[in-house]
Design a protein around this motif. Structure first.
Motif, mmCIF file in Angstrom:
data_model
loop_
_atom_site.group_PDB
_atom_site.id
_atom_site.type_symbol
_atom_site.label_atom_id
_atom_site.label_comp_id
_atom_site.label_asym_id
_atom_site.label_seq_id
_atom_site.Cartn_x
_atom_site.Cartn_y
_atom_site.Cartn_z
ATOM 1 N N THR A 22 0.828 -1.216 0.000
ATOM 2 C CA THR A 22 0.000 0.000 0.000
ATOM 3 C C THR A 22 0.861 1.265 0.000
ATOM 4 N N ARG A 79 -0.899 3.450 6.679
ATOM 5 C CA ARG A 79 0.444 3.926 6.330
ATOM 6 C C ARG A 79 1.016 4.853 7.394
ATOM 7 N N GLN A 107 10.897 5.022 -2.325
ATOM 8 C CA GLN A 107 9.858 4.807 -1.335
ATOM 9 C C GLN A 107 9.487 6.102 -0.620
ATOM 10 N N GLU A 108 8.235 6.170 -0.212
ATOM 11 C CA GLU A 108 7.816 7.286 0.631
ATOM 12 C C GLU A 108 8.468 7.158 1.998
ATOM 13 N N VAL A 132 4.092 3.793 -1.320
ATOM 14 C CA VAL A 132 4.788 4.168 -2.540
ATOM 15 C C VAL A 132 6.217 3.635 -2.480
ATOM 16 N N GLY A 133 6.703 3.070 -3.597
ATOM 17 C CA GLY A 133 8.082 2.608 -3.651
ATOM 18 C C GLY A 133 8.203 1.288 -4.392
ATOM 19 N N ASP A 159 8.886 12.557 0.093
ATOM 20 C CA ASP A 159 8.725 11.643 -1.047
ATOM 21 C C ASP A 159 7.366 10.954 -1.055
ATOM 22 N N THR A 160 6.357 11.675 -0.590
ATOM 23 C CA THR A 160 5.001 11.127 -0.510
ATOM 24 C C THR A 160 4.083 12.016 -1.351
ATOM 25 N N ARG A 190 0.279 14.257 4.041
ATOM 26 C CA ARG A 190 1.252 13.648 3.134
ATOM 27 C C ARG A 190 2.347 14.641 2.728
ATOM 28 N N ARG A 237 7.556 4.428 4.706
ATOM 29 C CA ARG A 237 7.916 3.022 4.498
ATOM 30 C C ARG A 237 9.317 2.729 5.009
#
Length: 524
Positions: A314, A469, A328-329, A316-317, A451-452, A446, A332
């Protein structure tokens, strides 16, 4: 050493303690009837030092929430965020962890019984303080702590037993229905509010009950009101109360902070509303491999708790890697690779640990058999796994930047329970349930996470994902899944739970025997 005690508890004692799960234990314990010395002979005369008893209660609550069993197991191991696969004979423990994952627990499950007893004991102890003519501030904090513990009894079990302080063991405690408990909690928080300290960001201000903490619990109460009253439909008036409570927290100076994993260090931040005096060692070592260690803990981890591939996906990455620079966000996390390990806190990463793991000198770590220590993304089975099966998840890090001598830092007492980002997302959800668009509020959060990228829109499913998340392994996933109607849904190695009976845990058998006023929850 304290670490050795944790190792025994984490890997050996669980097997001993949970052996009783395989058979029905109907022995009634003193804790089941929640009777204190003051209430058993001649009536309750009050506690000699209510302020000292309040301090003891804070410590008791902190202890209840610091272990990997009981409260943490019920709130997190029952969800799609965590799985404890059996690796050889390790973490078999008579199936207690597998029962939680597959939602096949019974009323004799030890963790269910322990959580029930601990929470109800805390409610009674708070009542003793309240009925001992304390100062206004002690009274207010005791009412908050009673509401705090009763909230979890109501949320987990539905019915709430309540014993008055002057009732002896011959009197069976009355039982509050879920709606009665809801009103009781609401009244305690409302009554306490005026005499609580305001609360403000900073570790010195967030370990005790404050107005900010009370507003947070009020927001949780109203956000889940349609679950607790059985209507199934959120009421706009309740959702507005959620918004008002969150706005009151922000007015006290709390806000979203940039730098996600720094929030979980024992340093000041703008997000923590309430932290418990709970050692965070179990959050660190129960997930790490035996050969992952730190200068103050050369014994390594306990090689237990893992996360699920679907939950990892779920974020990003790169779907198959989480090394530094994999797109990656921030939330994570990352795994330091061979070139970055020496610069990144002892070689142990943050967030989700997958694939080859490295030591602080950049050398590739090995498992106990001498092979590569490379955590697999997928978990094929609940049993029969290798040491490396399953990604690991870690928020609290064994390296404490405030402890330059590396002295016992992994046992620091600073576990976050209430956080402003949670409140912010509660406000977004309340707006959504009133028919509004939560996208702007979600993207505001966010934007504070590196990086999100912003989301084009936010649906109910996306909002649930966003809560996962942001808040993974912070005690709220089960509550969220129930409220969003997803707790009975299938996920990896768990089928559909059958029906919504599992939205409540069973009342322990010993409690039913000790108090005939209790009625077992439907389906058990």
């Amino acid at each position: 050493m304290k670490f050795n005690l944790y190792i025994k508890y984490g890997l050996l004692s669980i097997g001993i303690l949970t052996a009783s799960i395989s058979c029905t234990n109907l022995e009634i314990e003193a804790s089941d009837s929640i009777v204190s010395k003051e209430s058993t002979d001649g009536g309750f005369t009050g506690l000699a030092d209510p302020a000292s008893s309040l301090s003891d209660l804070y410590n008791k609550v902190g202890g209840d929430f610091q272990t990997q069993e009981n409260m943490y197991a019920l709130e997190q191991v029952t969800t799609d965020e965590l799985l404890i696969p059996t690796r050889g004979t390790d973490w078999g423990d008579n199936g207690v962890w597998r029962q939680l994952h597959t939602h096949t627990w019974t009323s004799s499950h030890l963790f269910i019984k322990n959580a029930w007893n601990a929470l109800n004991q805390n409610v009674f102890r708070a009542t003793e303080i309240i009925e001992s003519n304390p100062s206004a501030q002690v009274l207010a904090e005791a009412k908050f702590l009673r509401a705090f513990n009763m909230f979890f009894v109501m949320d987990l079990f539905g019915s709430v037993p309540f014993r008055e302080v002057d009732e002896g063991p011959s009197i069976n405690p009355k039982v509050l229905s879920r709606t009665e408990a809801y009103t009781f909690i609401e009244t305690d928080l409302t009554d306490a509010m005026a005499d609580l300290a305001n609360g403000s960001p900073g570790t010195a201000n967030t370990s005790k009950a404050t107005k900010a903490a009370a507003h947070f619990l009020i927001a949780k109460l109203y956000l889940n009101a349609h679950i607790y009253n059985g209507s199934g439909t959120p009421d706009n008036a309740d959702m507005q109360k959620v918004i008002d409570a969150v706005d009151a927290i922000k007015a006290l100076g709390f806000d979203i902070q940039s730098g996600y994993f720094q929030i979980f260090e024992p340093t000041d931040d703008s997000e923590t509303i309430l932290h418990l005096n709970s050692e965070v060692a179990a959050r660190i070592w129960n997930t790490l491999h035996y050969n992952q260690n730190s200068p103050d803990n050369t014994g390594g981890g306990w090689n237990g708790f893992s996360t699920l591939a679907d939950f990892y996906d779920t974020f990003v990455g790169d779907p198959n890697s989480n090394y530094v620079g994999d797109g990656q966000e921030e939330r994570r996390g990352f795994v330091p690779d061979a070139t970055t390990a020496n610069d990144q806190n002892l070689g142990i990463g943050y967030g989700f640990l997958i694939n080859q793991q490295y030591d602080s000198d950049g050398s590739a770590l090995k498992n106990r058999q001498g092979g590569p220590l490379s955590f697999s993304k997928e978990i094929a089975s609940l049993v029969g796994n290798s040491e490396e099966t399953g990604m690991r998840v870690i928020k609290y890090h064994p390296f404490d930047p405030t402890d330059t001598d590396n002295q016992n830092n992994s046992f620091r007492k600073h576990q976050i329970i209430y956080r402003y980002a949670d409140a912010h997302l509660m406000k977004a959800e309340a707006i959504m349930r009133m028919g509004g668009d939560p996208t702007a509020l979600v993207n505001e959060l966010r934007a504070k996470r590196a990086d999100t990228p912003a989301l084009p829109s936010v649906t109910e499913d996306i909002l649930l994902e966003e809560r996962g998340r942001e808040l993974y392994i912070e005690f709220w996933r089960r509550n969220d899944l129930v409220r969003f109607g997803k707790f009975t849904a299938p996920w990896s190695l768990k089928e559909v739970s059958g029906d919504t009976k599992v939205n409540l845990f069973p009342i322990p058998e010993t409690a039913l025997l000790s108090n005939p006023n209790l009625i077992q929850n439907e389906g058990y």
